[in-house]
Design an enzyme around this catalytic site. Sequence first.
Site: not given
Length: 283
Positions: A61, A64, A118
Site C-alpha cells: 500500500s 498509494k 489505506s
Amino acid sequence: MYAAGSTADKSATFAQDLCIVTEDTPGQDDKVTAEAAAVFDLTDKTVLFAKNPFERLYPASITKTMTALVALKYGNLSDEITVTKDAVITESGASLCGIKPGDKLTLEQLLYGLMLPSGNDAGAAIAVHIAGGVEPFARMMNDEALRIGATGTHFMNPHGLNNENHYTTAYDLYLIFNEAMKYPEFRKIVGTEKYSTTYHNEAGKPISVTWKDTNWYLTGERKMPEGLTALGGKTGTTQAAGSCLIMGSSDSSKREYITVVLKAPNHVGLYDNMTNILSKIVE
C-alpha cells in the site's frame, strides 16, 4: 566533460536537488533485518544509510503515495465523485475505507480514505475519477514515475494489491514521497492521526465515518527517537511484500528526512527496523 544540453547535462541538473546513493553510503547494520531500508537527508541532499536501495520489491500500500500524488496533480480537492462498482474490492484481507457504489464524496475525502485506513476501494474510486479506470490510471502513475526519475518502478494498480509486474525500489519510493511532500495537502493528510467526515450514499443519506491512520508513530503505539518528530507517511502490508513503511520526519532544527523500510518480517519488526534507521539521524 559533457556538452551543455546533452543527456548527461540534463541528468546532472535533474539530480542536483536529490539525494544520491554513492559507493561510500553506509549500508551495513546487523540491526536492519528488512530486505531494504534507507535514510535520506533532504537538507544536505545526502543518504545517511542505504541497504539494497535499488532492489525491486513489492510496495504493497505504499503504492498509494503515487496514487495521491497523481490525484493531487491532476484533480481538484473539491471534485465530487460518485463511487462506481469498480471500487468494489473483494480480495480477502484487503484494507478498505468502506465506501459503496453510489456514495458521493469529494476527492479530498477520498484521499483521506486512501491514506489513513489505506482504503483500496478509495484508490480504485480515485483512479476511475481521474483516468476513467484502473488501467489508464496505472499508466499515469508510470508516466509520473518516469518523470521524476523512478526508473525501477512499474505500477499495475492504484492500491498495491499484489501483482508480479507491480514493483518499485526503496530509492524510487524516496523520489515519489519527496515529490508528494511538495503538496501541502499531502503533508496535511499523511500527518493526520484521525479524520472524521460525513458523505452521502446513493439514497442521499448522510454517512459519518472516522478513519484512523495506520502509522504507529502517529498513533502513539511507537515512540520516535528523541529529537525527531514524525511528519507522516504510508504503511503497506501483503504476504508477498512483507511489512513496509515510508515516512517523513524532522529534527529540532526543522531539517527534514525521508526514511523507508521494505519487506520487514512483521509489524513489530517493521517498527524495530524503522526506529533503528531513524536513530541514525540523531546518533
